[in-house]
Scaffold this motif. Structure first.
Motif, PDB file in Angstrom:
ATOM      1  N   UNK A 120       0.882  -1.295   0.089  1.00  0.00           N
ATOM      2  CA  UNK A 120       0.035  -0.057  -0.046  1.00  0.00           C
ATOM      3  C   UNK A 120       0.978   1.187  -0.292  1.00  0.00           C
ATOM      4  N   UNK A 121       1.793   1.069   0.755  1.00  0.00           N
ATOM      5  CA  UNK A 121       2.831   2.396   1.022  1.00  0.00           C
ATOM      6  C   UNK A 121       3.787   2.599  -0.517  1.00  0.00           C
ATOM      7  N   UNK A 122       4.502   1.600  -1.208  1.00  0.00           N
ATOM      8  CA  UNK A 122       5.250   1.780  -2.023  1.00  0.00           C
ATOM      9  C   UNK A 122       4.704   1.582  -3.224  1.00  0.00           C
ATOM     10  N   UNK A 123       3.864   0.718  -3.451  1.00  0.00           N
ATOM     11  CA  UNK A 123       3.175   0.474  -4.817  1.00  0.00           C
ATOM     12  C   UNK A 123       2.129   1.580  -4.960  1.00  0.00           C
ATOM     13  N   UNK A 147      -2.308 -15.122 -10.914  1.00  0.00           N
ATOM     14  CA  UNK A 147      -1.658 -14.106  -9.787  1.00  0.00           C
ATOM     15  C   UNK A 147      -2.721 -13.036  -9.324  1.00  0.00           C
ATOM     16  N   UNK A 148      -2.844 -13.035  -8.256  1.00  0.00           N
ATOM     17  CA  UNK A 148      -3.661 -12.107  -7.435  1.00  0.00           C
ATOM     18  C   UNK A 148      -2.714 -11.164  -6.426  1.00  0.00           C
ATOM     19  N   UNK A 149      -3.259 -10.028  -6.650  1.00  0.00           N
ATOM     20  CA  UNK A 149      -2.283  -8.818  -5.992  1.00  0.00           C
ATOM     21  C   UNK A 149      -3.484  -8.242  -5.205  1.00  0.00           C
ATOM     22  N   UNK A 150      -3.143  -7.655  -4.023  1.00  0.00           N
ATOM     23  CA  UNK A 150      -3.851  -7.048  -3.015  1.00  0.00           C
ATOM     24  C   UNK A 150      -4.655  -5.881  -3.728  1.00  0.00           C
ATOM     25  N   UNK A 151      -5.809  -5.608  -3.064  1.00  0.00           N
ATOM     26  CA  UNK A 151      -6.895  -4.606  -3.410  1.00  0.00           C
ATOM     27  C   UNK A 151      -6.474  -3.714  -2.690  1.00  0.00           C
ATOM     28  N   UNK A 152      -6.748  -2.119  -3.292  1.00  0.00           N
ATOM     29  CA  UNK A 152      -6.461  -1.077  -2.385  1.00  0.00           C
ATOM     30  C   UNK A 152      -8.012  -0.116  -2.505  1.00  0.00           C
ATOM     31  N   UNK A 153      -8.591  -0.399  -1.480  1.00  0.00           N
ATOM     32  CA  UNK A 153      -9.975   0.149  -1.436  1.00  0.00           C
ATOM     33  C   UNK A 153      -9.874   1.704  -1.683  1.00  0.00           C
ATOM     34  N   UNK A 154      -9.001   2.306  -1.263  1.00  0.00           N
ATOM     35  CA  UNK A 154      -8.853   3.788  -1.594  1.00  0.00           C
ATOM     36  C   UNK A 154      -8.308   4.285  -3.020  1.00  0.00           C
ATOM     37  N   UNK A 155      -8.194   3.274  -3.848  1.00  0.00           N
ATOM     38  CA  UNK A 155      -7.684   3.610  -5.240  1.00  0.00           C
ATOM     39  C   UNK A 155      -8.867   3.587  -6.379  1.00  0.00           C
ATOM     40  N   UNK A 156      -8.648   4.346  -7.272  1.00  0.00           N
ATOM     41  CA  UNK A 156      -9.570   4.264  -8.285  1.00  0.00           C
ATOM     42  C   UNK A 156      -9.067   3.771  -9.541  1.00  0.00           C
ATOM     43  N   UNK A 157      -7.817   3.352  -9.351  1.00  0.00           N
ATOM     44  CA  UNK A 157      -6.921   3.232 -10.385  1.00  0.00           C
ATOM     45  C   UNK A 157      -7.215   2.016 -11.090  1.00  0.00           C
ATOM     46  N   UNK A 210      -0.523  -4.058 -12.815  1.00  0.00           N
ATOM     47  CA  UNK A 210       0.700  -3.602 -13.913  1.00  0.00           C
ATOM     48  C   UNK A 210       2.064  -4.132 -13.480  1.00  0.00           C
ATOM     49  N   UNK A 211       2.182  -3.831 -12.241  1.00  0.00           N
ATOM     50  CA  UNK A 211       3.559  -4.098 -11.707  1.00  0.00           C
ATOM     51  C   UNK A 211       3.723  -5.620 -11.682  1.00  0.00           C
ATOM     52  N   UNK A 212       2.730  -6.306 -11.510  1.00  0.00           N
ATOM     53  CA  UNK A 212       2.770  -8.024 -11.423  1.00  0.00           C
ATOM     54  C   UNK A 212       3.070  -8.477 -12.897  1.00  0.00           C
ATOM     55  N   UNK A 213       2.156  -7.914 -13.767  1.00  0.00           N
ATOM     56  CA  UNK A 213       2.513  -8.268 -15.249  1.00  0.00           C
ATOM     57  C   UNK A 213       3.631  -8.113 -15.768  1.00  0.00           C
ATOM     58  N   UNK A 214       4.334  -6.962 -15.163  1.00  0.00           N
ATOM     59  CA  UNK A 214       5.672  -6.464 -15.745  1.00  0.00           C
ATOM     60  C   UNK A 214       6.705  -7.675 -15.163  1.00  0.00           C
ATOM     61  N   UNK A 241       6.801  -0.545 -16.781  1.00  0.00           N
ATOM     62  CA  UNK A 241       7.609  -0.791 -15.689  1.00  0.00           C
ATOM     63  C   UNK A 241       8.757  -1.829 -15.908  1.00  0.00           C
ATOM     64  N   UNK A 242       8.676  -1.962 -17.277  1.00  0.00           N
ATOM     65  CA  UNK A 242       9.893  -3.202 -17.634  1.00  0.00           C
ATOM     66  C   UNK A 242      11.228  -2.501 -17.517  1.00  0.00           C
ATOM     67  N   UNK A 243      12.383  -3.193 -16.895  1.00  0.00           N
ATOM     68  CA  UNK A 243      13.827  -2.735 -16.939  1.00  0.00           C
ATOM     69  C   UNK A 243      14.263  -2.876 -18.336  1.00  0.00           C
ATOM     70  N   UNK A 244      15.555  -2.589 -18.609  1.00  0.00           N
ATOM     71  CA  UNK A 244      16.254  -2.902 -19.960  1.00  0.00           C
ATOM     72  C   UNK A 244      16.717  -4.171 -19.862  1.00  0.00           C
TER      73      UNK A 244
END
Length: 317
Positions: free
Chosen positions: A20-23, A83-93, A99-103, A132-135
């Motif tokens: 929640x903090x970093x992503x 793959x299931x990532x956490x839901x952020x109830x405060x985000x409308x994104x 996107x990070x998990x797919x990357x 989000x992809x690195x080189x």
């Protein structure tokens, strides 16, 4: 034994707070409210996530609840990978987290030593993942676009991701030099008969792995917003039972492609065979619930990256 369970639960909470903090970019006050804890506890959990090295750019520690949901969805719909990532109830994104998990999943495939063909669709979620992809240096791999890179007005389609991938990934890239939709089935056949297009279609059919977005339908859905369909065309599709689309291919509530004039105009490559390719759909959110459910039910995809709320909907549906 109790101590081990408590430790694992504590790390789960730390992983969630760290995510929640970093992503998701939430403040400690917002994390505290979301998790039902004090601000001080939220601060300690974020610090614990860092101290335990759970945080890099992505989380290294999977959250137990997400793992359980992923396993249940995989079994229910007979999918290869979930793959299931956490839901952020405060985000409308509609992209944060998945996107990070797919990357990360794209990167895992591209780091394979043996040559592969990786196919990509288009859309906002997939573009956010590619950003989000690195080189990465993988000259033996081939990356092919399933969808055209030309917008209705003749300009470059903004959410076509093949060129964004080319900036980060050093591999052979094969764009699809067509619009998403053409004016008629006859025009599609003519365009698909061109040597340049035909070779790209042949490569896409050989895909080892495929990454696609799952689009919802409606006048505020991508096909309308991006100008590929008129509002009356969209309403007609929905009256005929359409609920979602992948690479422009429209399907009904059971995940079956519609026998419809719109699908006859889709210039995209066919979705690669689910028998030979791992076809990973990426999507989350209430607006996409019906489309994602239909896609997994009808096996338009055989793998999924989504969030907790969507996974719970799929298990109840």
């Amino acid at each position: 034994m109790v101590r081990k369970s408590e430790t694992a639960g504590r790390l789960d909470d730390a992983a969630r707070a760290g995510w929640l903090y970093y992503v998701a970019g939430r403040t400690q006050d917002e994390i505290a409210s979301s998790m039902g804890i004090s601000r001080q506890s939220a601060q300690r959990l974020v610090s614990l996530a860092v101290a335990e090295r759970l945080i890099k750019v992505r989380l290294d520690h999977p959250i137990a609840a997400c793992l359980e949901l992923a396993n249940a969805v995989r079994k229910k719909f007979n999918l290869k990978h979930v793959e299931v990532v956490p839901s952020d109830p405060g985000s409308g994104s509609a992209t944060v987290g998945i996107a990070e998990a797919a990357a990360a999943e794209i990167e895992r495939w591209l780091k394979r030593p043996d040559p592969i063909v990786l196919a990509v669709g288009t859309g906002r979620t997939l573009k956010a993942a590619v950003d989000q992809l690195p080189a990465i240096e993988c000259p033996n791999h081939r990356i092919v676009s399933l969808t055209g890179n030309i917008a209705p007005d003749g300009s470059a389609a903004y959410y076509n991701v093949i060129f964004s991938m080319a900036d980060a990934v050093k591999a052979r890239h094969f764009p699809m030099p067509l619009p998403v939709l053409v004016t008629s089935a006859e025009e599609r056949e003519t365009l698909h008969g061109q040597q340049l297009v035909r070779s790209t279609l042949e490569i896409s059919a050989q895909a080892d792995v495929t990454f696609v977005g799952i689009g919802e339908l409606g006048i505020d859905g991508p096909l309308c917003v991006d100008g590929f369909l008129e509002k009356d065309e969209m309403m007609e599709l929905m009256r005929n039972g359409a609920v979602g689309e992948i690479c422009g291919w429209v399907f009904d509530g059971e995940g079956k492609l519609l026998d419809n004039p719109i699908n006859e105009r889709v210039a995209s490559a066919s979705i690669p065979s689910r028998e030979s390719s791992t076809v990973i759909g990426i999507g989350k959110g209430k607006r996409k619930f019906k489309a994602i459910k239909a896609a997994v039910m009808g096996h338009q995809i055989n793998a999924l990256i989504t969030d907790e709320d969507t996974a719970e909907y799929l298990l109840k549906a």
